[in-house]
Design a protein around this motif. Structure first.
Motif, short mmCIF file in Angstrom:
data_model
loop_
_atom_site.label_atom_id
_atom_site.label_comp_id
_atom_site.label_asym_id
_atom_site.label_seq_id
_atom_site.Cartn_x
_atom_site.Cartn_y
_atom_site.Cartn_z
N ILE A 175 -118.93 -32.62 74.18
CA ILE A 175 -120.23 -32.45 74.42
C ILE A 175 -120.61 -31.08 75.24
O ILE A 175 -121.55 -30.62 75.00
CB ILE A 175 -120.87 -33.64 75.14
N ASN A 176 -119.72 -31.02 76.18
CA ASN A 176 -120.02 -29.48 76.69
C ASN A 176 -119.95 -28.35 75.74
O ASN A 176 -120.72 -27.57 75.91
CB ASN A 176 -118.71 -29.57 77.72
N ALA A 177 -118.89 -28.57 74.63
CA ALA A 177 -119.03 -27.38 73.90
C ALA A 177 -120.20 -27.52 72.86
O ALA A 177 -120.80 -26.30 72.77
CB ALA A 177 -117.74 -27.56 72.69
N LEU A 178 -120.66 -28.69 72.65
CA LEU A 178 -122.20 -28.41 71.87
C LEU A 178 -123.15 -28.13 72.96
O LEU A 178 -124.00 -27.30 72.38
CB LEU A 178 -122.61 -29.96 71.46
N LYS A 179 -123.30 -28.35 74.23
CA LYS A 179 -124.25 -27.69 75.00
C LYS A 179 -124.14 -26.25 75.23
O LYS A 179 -125.04 -25.41 75.49
CB LYS A 179 -123.79 -28.18 76.56
N TYR A 180 -122.85 -25.70 74.96
CA TYR A 180 -122.81 -24.04 75.10
C TYR A 180 -123.30 -23.46 73.93
O TYR A 180 -123.80 -22.72 73.63
CB TYR A 180 -121.20 -23.82 75.11
N LEU A 181 -123.18 -24.26 72.76
CA LEU A 181 -123.13 -23.64 71.39
C LEU A 181 -125.04 -24.07 71.09
O LEU A 181 -125.34 -23.16 70.30
CB LEU A 181 -122.53 -24.58 70.13
N PRO A 183 -128.50 -33.82 68.05
CA PRO A 183 -128.98 -35.01 67.71
C PRO A 183 -128.46 -36.00 68.58
O PRO A 183 -127.37 -36.09 68.80
CB PRO A 183 -128.66 -35.08 66.12
N PRO A 184 -129.40 -36.98 69.12
CA PRO A 184 -128.62 -38.19 69.68
C PRO A 184 -127.81 -38.89 69.19
O PRO A 184 -126.76 -39.31 69.75
CB PRO A 184 -129.88 -38.87 70.13
N PHE A 185 -127.94 -39.09 67.74
CA PHE A 185 -126.68 -39.88 67.03
C PHE A 185 -125.32 -39.14 67.07
O PHE A 185 -124.30 -39.74 67.18
CB PHE A 185 -126.91 -39.98 65.38
N VAL A 186 -125.25 -37.87 67.35
CA VAL A 186 -123.94 -37.04 67.32
C VAL A 186 -123.35 -37.68 68.78
O VAL A 186 -122.20 -37.86 68.70
CB VAL A 186 -124.33 -35.53 67.38
N TYR A 235 -118.92 -40.62 71.43
CA TYR A 235 -118.18 -41.32 72.39
C TYR A 235 -117.79 -42.54 71.65
O TYR A 235 -116.49 -43.12 72.18
CB TYR A 235 -119.58 -42.02 73.42
N LYS A 236 -118.48 -43.05 70.85
CA LYS A 236 -117.98 -44.32 69.89
C LYS A 236 -116.91 -44.15 69.39
O LYS A 236 -115.65 -44.84 69.47
CB LYS A 236 -118.84 -44.69 69.00
N ALA A 286 -119.54 -32.34 58.32
CA ALA A 286 -120.19 -32.74 57.33
C ALA A 286 -121.59 -33.29 57.73
O ALA A 286 -122.48 -33.49 56.78
CB ALA A 286 -119.53 -33.99 56.62
N TYR A 287 -121.84 -33.45 58.97
CA TYR A 287 -123.40 -33.92 59.54
C TYR A 287 -124.37 -33.02 59.27
O TYR A 287 -124.25 -31.88 59.85
CB TYR A 287 -123.02 -34.36 60.94
N ARG A 288 -125.44 -33.74 58.83
CA ARG A 288 -126.69 -32.83 58.47
C ARG A 288 -127.73 -33.91 58.97
O ARG A 288 -127.59 -35.16 58.36
CB ARG A 288 -126.69 -32.04 57.45
N GLU A 289 -128.77 -33.58 59.50
CA GLU A 289 -129.90 -34.39 59.65
C GLU A 289 -131.04 -33.70 59.57
O GLU A 289 -131.42 -32.48 60.41
CB GLU A 289 -129.86 -35.11 61.13
N GLN A 290 -132.12 -33.83 58.82
CA GLN A 290 -133.11 -33.17 58.55
C GLN A 290 -134.08 -32.58 59.84
O GLN A 290 -134.53 -31.56 59.89
CB GLN A 290 -134.22 -34.01 57.33
N ARG A 291 -134.19 -33.64 60.83
CA ARG A 291 -134.90 -33.37 61.77
C ARG A 291 -134.25 -32.39 62.77
O ARG A 291 -134.71 -31.73 63.83
CB ARG A 291 -135.17 -34.71 62.62
N PHE A 292 -132.95 -32.20 62.74
CA PHE A 292 -132.17 -31.04 63.55
C PHE A 292 -131.51 -30.06 62.46
O PHE A 292 -130.33 -30.16 62.64
CB PHE A 292 -131.12 -31.98 64.18
#
Length: 108
Positions: free
Chosen positions: A20-26, A33-36, A41-42, A67-73
């Motif tokens: 999550i820290n890496a994603l916050k940096y990038l 996306p919240p699902f990410v 965590y899961k 592979a994750y892609r979401e149209q809204r993000f």
């Protein structure tokens, strides 16, 4: 811009916190996306009663993030790679140094 990184909440969540820290940096806050976060965590807390993260879980989450892609993000696209053993080094032209030089994030 100064980024406030998250700290671990327990002794067992170093892997999801690091991702999550890496994603916050990038990415900006609105581009994650919240699902990410839910999936990180899961899937990461997979060792005996959620007491840590296995290397298999890290490999799987890297593959899933690729592979994750979401149209809204639309801004959210990750290229993650899991390396191990002799691939993990900081000699010139290492995958880790190339990642950092290209403004990526490396989790060790």
């Amino acid at each position: 811009m100064k980024i406030a990184f998250r700290q671990q909440a327990t002794n067992f969540d170093c892997a999801p916190t690091s991702i999550i820290n890496a994603l916050k940096y990038l990415f900006t806050r609105k581009d994650i996306p919240p699902f990410v976060l839910q999936r990180i965590y899961k899937d990461c807390l997979d060792i005996e009663a959620f007491r840590g993260t296995s290397s298999g879980a890290m490999h799987d989450i890297a593959h899933w993030l690729n592979a994750y892609r979401e149209q809204r993000f639309k801004q959210f696209a990750v290229k993650a790679q899991f390396i191990r053993g002799k691939q993990v080094h900081l000699r010139p032209n290492s995958k880790i140094l190339r990642c950092i030089e290209e403004r990526g994030a490396a989790l060790l």
